[in-house]
Write an enzyme that holds these catalytic residues in place. Structure first.
Site, PDB file in Angstrom:
ATOM      1  N   CYS A  16       0.847  -1.182   0.000  1.00 29.48           N
ATOM      2  CA  CYS A  16       0.000   0.000   0.000  1.00 29.48           C
ATOM      3  C   CYS A  16       0.890   1.242   0.000  1.00 29.48           C
ATOM      4  CB  CYS A  16      -0.937   0.101   1.196  1.00 29.48           C
ATOM      5  SG  CYS A  16      -2.040  -1.282   1.393  1.00 29.48           S
ATOM      6  N   ARG A  42       3.534  -0.066  -5.066  1.00 22.52           N
ATOM      7  CA  ARG A  42       3.354  -0.624  -3.722  1.00 22.52           C
ATOM      8  C   ARG A  42       2.029  -1.389  -3.584  1.00 22.52           C
ATOM      9  NH1 ARG A  42       6.778   1.486  -0.113  1.00 22.52           N
ATOM     10  NH2 ARG A  42       5.411   0.879   1.583  1.00 22.52           N
ATOM     11  N   TRP A  65      -2.799  -2.639  -1.561  1.00 21.53           N
ATOM     12  CA  TRP A  65      -2.475  -4.050  -1.792  1.00 21.53           C
ATOM     13  C   TRP A  65      -3.209  -4.802  -0.690  1.00 21.53           C
ATOM     14  CZ3 TRP A  65       0.183  -7.963   0.891  1.00 21.53           C
ATOM     15  CH2 TRP A  65       0.551  -9.063   0.108  1.00 21.53           C
ATOM     16  N   ASN A  91      -1.116   2.068   5.701  1.00 26.32           N
ATOM     17  CA  ASN A  91      -0.304   0.985   5.153  1.00 26.32           C
ATOM     18  C   ASN A  91       0.192   0.163   6.328  1.00 26.32           C
ATOM     19  OD1 ASN A  91       1.596  -0.635   3.807  1.00 26.32           O
ATOM     20  ND2 ASN A  91       3.188   0.924   4.102  1.00 26.32           N
ATOM     21  N   GLY A  92      -0.042  -1.161   6.287  1.00 21.66           N
ATOM     22  CA  GLY A  92       0.416  -2.022   7.382  1.00 21.66           C
ATOM     23  C   GLY A  92      -0.701  -2.931   7.835  1.00 21.66           C
ATOM     24  N   GLU A 131      16.938 -17.013  -9.966  1.00 25.30           N
ATOM     25  CA  GLU A 131      16.425 -15.678 -10.276  1.00 25.30           C
ATOM     26  C   GLU A 131      15.749 -15.661 -11.652  1.00 25.30           C
ATOM     27  OE1 GLU A 131      15.756 -13.171  -8.739  1.00 25.30           O
ATOM     28  OE2 GLU A 131      15.680 -11.538 -10.169  1.00 25.30           O
ATOM     29  N   LYS A 163      11.888 -14.533 -12.088  1.00 23.59           N
ATOM     30  CA  LYS A 163      11.500 -13.405 -12.951  1.00 23.59           C
ATOM     31  C   LYS A 163      10.449 -13.863 -13.948  1.00 23.59           C
ATOM     32  CE  LYS A 163      12.690 -10.893 -11.429  1.00 23.59           C
ATOM     33  NZ  LYS A 163      13.219 -10.187 -10.302  1.00 23.59           N
ATOM     34  N   GLU A 172       7.031 -14.544 -12.253  1.00 22.58           N
ATOM     35  CA  GLU A 172       6.387 -13.307 -11.774  1.00 22.58           C
ATOM     36  C   GLU A 172       5.674 -12.546 -12.877  1.00 22.58           C
ATOM     37  OE1 GLU A 172       8.565 -10.694  -8.546  1.00 22.58           O
ATOM     38  OE2 GLU A 172       9.941 -11.375 -10.078  1.00 22.58           O
ATOM     39  N   HIS A 215      17.574 -35.667  -9.768  1.00 22.47           N
ATOM     40  CA  HIS A 215      17.090 -36.226  -8.500  1.00 22.47           C
ATOM     41  C   HIS A 215      15.581 -36.017  -8.329  1.00 22.47           C
ATOM     42  CE1 HIS A 215      21.090 -37.254  -7.220  1.00 22.47           C
ATOM     43  NE2 HIS A 215      21.504 -36.040  -7.538  1.00 22.47           N
ATOM     44  N   LYS A 256       5.691  -4.109  -4.717  1.00 25.35           N
ATOM     45  CA  LYS A 256       7.138  -3.917  -4.709  1.00 25.35           C
ATOM     46  C   LYS A 256       7.731  -4.023  -3.323  1.00 25.35           C
ATOM     47  CE  LYS A 256      10.917  -2.259  -6.902  1.00 25.35           C
ATOM     48  NZ  LYS A 256      11.367  -3.462  -7.609  1.00 25.35           N
TER      49      LYS A 256
HETATM   50  C1  F6R Z   1      11.139 -10.176  -7.243  1.00 22.20           C
HETATM   51  C2  F6R Z   1      11.119  -9.218  -6.166  1.00 22.20           C
HETATM   52  C3  F6R Z   1      10.908  -9.728  -4.789  1.00 22.20           C
HETATM   53  C4  F6R Z   1      11.807  -8.951  -3.820  1.00 22.20           C
HETATM   54  C5  F6R Z   1      11.509  -9.347  -2.372  1.00 22.20           C
HETATM   55  C6  F6R Z   1      12.439  -8.653  -1.409  1.00 22.20           C
HETATM   56  O1  F6R Z   1      11.280  -9.565  -8.490  1.00 22.20           O
HETATM   57  O2  F6R Z   1      11.257  -8.051  -6.383  1.00 22.20           O
HETATM   58  O3  F6R Z   1      11.158 -11.095  -4.698  1.00 22.20           O
HETATM   59  O4  F6R Z   1      13.136  -9.218  -4.135  1.00 22.20           O
HETATM   60  O5  F6R Z   1      10.185  -9.017  -2.072  1.00 22.20           O
HETATM   61  O6  F6R Z   1      12.377  -7.281  -1.569  1.00 22.20           O
HETATM   62  P1  F6R Z   1      13.513  -6.326  -1.012  1.00 22.20           P
HETATM   63  O7  F6R Z   1      14.729  -6.540  -1.827  1.00 22.20           O
HETATM   64  O8  F6R Z   1      12.956  -4.960  -1.145  1.00 22.20           O
HETATM   65  O9  F6R Z   1      13.734  -6.734   0.415  1.00 22.20           O
END
Ligand code: F6R
Length: 598
Positions: A2, A28, A76, A102-103, A471, A475, A478, A494, A593
């Site tokens: 949020c 957010r 969110w 937010n929270g 990763e 990606k 996501e 395995h 994010k």
């Molecule tokens: C994936 C992504 C998330 C963040 C995770 C941690 O693309 O962005 O997996 O990496 O939520 O976020 P931070 O780095 O802000 O602690």
């Protein structure tokens, strides 16, 4: 999650200022959005809707509220689905108070029961709605708006960045506990927000609030106090990046822009920190750190993949190191001796990572933050901080911050453990231009086109390429919503090999021609024998290309930087797959994010 914003002093402009700010905070959360404005009237004007900021904009076209002071929110969902009713701001029974949050308010159910018994009517499923009703109760008991706001803050437990406006009021109040909140100070106007981009276009002067602080912004500026009304002196910081850095600059998506920004981000990360002639790395932030007996990394998601990479660098330098998923850290053995616990987090606000670092502190460990956001909670709570200097990242899927995390982890490991590795220093120097070359020459878009109907995607790699495989898969899943998994290449046989078919491309990363690369080629032969298509990400030093249907090449370089280059190809593969599938790349479904809940 949020995003919240508040503003006062922009005259007729306040509504547009709020909506503009929300559009900058949409990363957010983007389930619903709303604004509340207060002017001279007896009620606050609230407009809110399920959907994204554009849906709110459309709703405002026919029904524009006006007012001098206001708050806004982009959501969110945590409590209740994304509906108009659950959208913030939330009001009390009289319509005189509007609140954005937010929270998570942990004791909201008992507060709600108490308020309902006292005759209050609720209109949403949210935890937030208890706040305006608590404020209403305090007002009814004779409190003035500021005291009523404080009284409500004293009743709630959990995490919050909260802002409130009052009908006919000439101020906006806000408070923070475990969720980010920053003030922006301009001549004649003052802002509050979850993050600086919300008001960066108007001012570069900011004040970061700390937990337990309350702020009042009004026509005279701002005042910060503790919950118990003790004045707090706050420093005003100047942010060093421009508003344009948060625009799309002609790219279709922020993610593509941010992938392209990686050479610049890496240069910024390395600038002034490497003395290649002297063979040393200087991180001002560390001022000659003692060599720790062990290092524990804590992180989530993409940052966890960076942490896995960082742990290997320290192990290579002879310092025992381990990466933990932050949310599982509490079950890990306590750090031994003079161990250092490092939180890797681009946002600096991830609740799981903050909680793991607090656990580490509680266990007596020294803590260090590796983050992108100056003034973030992690940077203020850890003993030391290294900034990765990637610049603002708006796309929800991390891209440039991952590359900068890997570069910063190299600097950190070299500074702490074995500064004089000239080969690694040279490779870091060349990294930005090599990343540029990979971006310029990548054929990931064409390769992606061949696999749009795949049933699933597997990513494999060994050593430093193992976190890159994880990763690459993260990606892809996501932003394409397709099933993808990353594995250590040796693990495929395995179990996961049972899933490998002619409809599941295997993306194999093999760089160099050492034993790790040779064994990865062996694993590729195993999948080729099962008719799975193979996409090789390689510097051409092994013979993996012989077994590949497509090749995404990278220049030959040091194993540490090869991993960064391979990742660029995987970012582009994921991006172009998602683009060709027409996905919402910058705002993937269900994600946000900055994940500020555990
Ligand atoms: C994936 C992504 C998330 C963040 C995770 C941690 O693309 O962005 O997996 O990496 O939520 O976020 P931070 O780095 O802000 O602690």
């Amino acid at each position: 999650m949020c995003g919240i914003i508040g503003a006062i002093g922009r005259g007729e402009d306040t509504l547009d200022t709020l909506v503009h700010g929300l559009s900058k905070l949409e990363y957010r959360g983007y389930d619903s959005a709303g604004v509340a404005l207060t002017g001279d009237g007896e009620r606050i004007e609230i407009r809110k809707t399920a959907g994204e900021i554009d849906d709110l904009r459309a709703a405002l076209e026919t029904n524009r509220p006006s007012g001098r002071a206001g708050v806004g929110h982009t959501r969110w969902s945590t409590h209740g689905p994304p509906t108009d009713e659950n959208a913030h701001p939330h009001a009390d029974c009289t319509g005189e108070v509007a609140v954005v949050h937010n929270g998570i308010i942990e004791n909201y159910q008992s507060l709600r029961d108490e308020l309902v018994t006292a005759g209050h009517t609720f209109h949403s499923d949210t935890d937030t709605e208890v706040v305006p009703h608590l404020i209403e109760s305090a007002l009814a008991d004779g409190a003035d708006p500021e005291s009523a706001f404080r009284a409500a803050m004293e009743r709630i437990e959990g995490s919050y960045a909260i802002a409130a406006v009052f009908a006919g009021g000439d101020a906006v109040y806000c408070a923070r506990e475990d969720s980010p909140l920053v003030l922006g100070v301009d001549d004649g106007a003052t802002y509050l927000a979850s993050d600086v981009p919300a008001f960066r276009e108007f001012t570069d002067r900011v004040i970061y609030l700390d937990d337990g602080e309350v702020a009042r912004i009004d026509d005279d500026g701002w005042a910060v106090t503790t919950l118990a009304s003790e004045p707090v002196e706050k420093a005003v910081h100047t942010v060093e990046w421009d508003a344009e850095e948060t625009g799309k600059s002609g790219y279709d998506h922020y993610m593509l822009k941010e992938i392209h920004e990686q050479p610049r981000a890496l240069r910024q990360c390395l600038r002034g920190r490497v003395d290649e002639l002297g063979g040393t790395v200087e991180l001002d932030e560390l001022d000659a750190p003692p060599r720790p007996t062990a290092v524990q990394f804590v992180a989530c998601g993409t940052s966890y993949h960076a942490a896995l990479y960082g742990a290997q660098l320290f192990q290579d330098a002879g310092i025992p190191a381990q990466a933990f998923l932050a949310s599982e850290y509490v079950t890990s053995p306590p750090p031994a001796g003079d161990a250092l616990v490092v939180g890797v987090t681009q946002s600096g606000e991830t609740a799981d990572t903050l909680s793991a670092l607090r656990e580490a502190k509680g266990r007596g460990a020294r803590t260090l933050a590796l983050t992108n956001v100056v003034g973030s909670t992690v940077s203020r709570e850890c003993d030391r901080v290294i900034y990765i200097r990637a610049g603002p990242e708006i796309g929800v899927a991390a891209s440039k911050t991952f590359a900068s995390q890997l570069a910063a982890l190299n600097l950190f490991a070299l500074a702490t453990a074995n500064g004089g590795d000239r080969e690694a220093l040279g490779a870091l120097r060349d990294l930005p231009s090599e990343v540029q070359a990979v971006i310029d020459d990548s054929t990931a878009a064409e390769v992606a086109e061949h696999y749009l109907d795949a049933e699933g995607y597997f990513f494999i790699g060994r050593g430093l390429n193992y976190p890159v495989a994880l990763e690459g898969a993260l990606k892809l899943k996501e932003i394409t919503y397709r099933h993808a998994e990353g594995f250590a290449a040796g693990e495929l046989k395995h179990g996961p090999l049972a899933l490998v078919t002619r409809n599941t491309p295997v993306i194999a990363i093999a760089t160099g021609d050492d034993e790790l690369a040779r064994k990865t080629v062996g694993n590729v032969k195993e999948v080729e024998a099962r008719n799975a298509p193979v996409i090789a990400v390689t510097d051409g030093q092994s013979d993996i290309e012989r077994y590949a249907d497509h090749v995404l090449p990278i220049p030959g370089t040091h194993p540490r930087t090869a991993a960064v280059l391979a990742n660029v190809q995987l970012q582009l593969f994921a991006y172009h797959t998602a683009a060709q599938l027409g996905r919402s790349i910058d705002k993937p479904r269900n994600l946000a994010k900055s994940v500020t809940v555990e």
